[in-house]
Scaffold this active site. Sequence first.
Site, PDB file in Angstrom:
ATOM      1  N   GLY A 128       0.044  -5.110   1.295  1.00 51.94           N
ATOM      2  CA  GLY A 128      -1.139  -5.228   0.715  1.00 51.94           C
ATOM      3  C   GLY A 128      -1.243  -5.817  -0.831  1.00 51.94           C
ATOM      4  CD  GLU A 187      -3.126  -7.401   3.688  1.00 51.55           C
ATOM      5  OE1 GLU A 187      -4.090  -7.764   4.651  1.00 51.55           O
ATOM      6  OE2 GLU A 187      -2.838  -6.504   3.394  1.00 51.55           O
ATOM      7  CD  GLU A 216       0.798  -5.751   6.273  1.00 51.84           C
ATOM      8  OE1 GLU A 216       0.259  -5.960   5.263  1.00 51.84           O
ATOM      9  OE2 GLU A 216       1.581  -6.667   6.613  1.00 51.84           O
ATOM     10  CB  ALA A 265      -0.923  -0.077   1.191  1.00 55.71           C
TER      11      ALA A 265
END
Length: 258
Positions: free
Chosen positions: A111, A114, A134, A66
């Site tokens: 992300g 993910e 993260e 992200a």
Amino acid sequence: MPEWDTVRLDFNDDVATLTVDRPDRLNALNVETLHVLRDAISAAESEGARALVLTGAGEKAFIAGADISHMQDLSVAEAQEYAELGHEVTDMLEQFPAPVIAAMNGYAFGGGCELSLACDFRVASENAIIGQTEIDLGIIPGWGGTQRLSRLVGDELARRLIFFGERIDAQDARAMGLVGEVVAHDQIDDHVAEMASDLAERPAFALQAAKEALNQAHEGMQSAGLRYERRLWSSLFGTHDQREGMAAFLDEREPEFN
């Protein structure tokens, strides 16, 4: 077919390929790109794609994660909104009415990892490096990683990957079940294209039914877990560790957590 600046949607017969096209930023997902991904997935479905490939542009990255510069100063409410957007995209991949293949051709962190977890298949280049990283930013996975990762690799391995933020190479990812296969870097596009073409030739309604049935096996427990994850992820914004972790990343220094 719509055209966007940060995502390409290409068709080869019944196979759609979504390419996150920000190679200068290692295909990191800013808000604009997440919105475009959502629109592109919808467009692929509307056009009747019978297989969908998700990949990243360039030679280095699948999706590096992200947009940390965007996340750094989010309030809890803003972080919740951002989490909802990321979950909307991952849910669309998971619920897409045809098989989805993540062609992981490089870095897949945070992300990016993910998004791959929401796909039906993960094919990794031998150059791929994968991780739920993260924790180094003072937060947790917020787009489904806490729920989907353990389904693939088991509870303890998921805890190791998330608690330590480990970055693992493609062969180790294959050994633990995080990816289904590893191929030579210069062969991944052709290999995934052949795989997607094979899937697109199979009975579409039967594949869709099989995917829905397989997803249903996890639906009740996972849906509650995903909602809980979103709340916990956004609640970390404004803490010292979140602010320090992201500032340190952007400053390219080691963080000093509490």
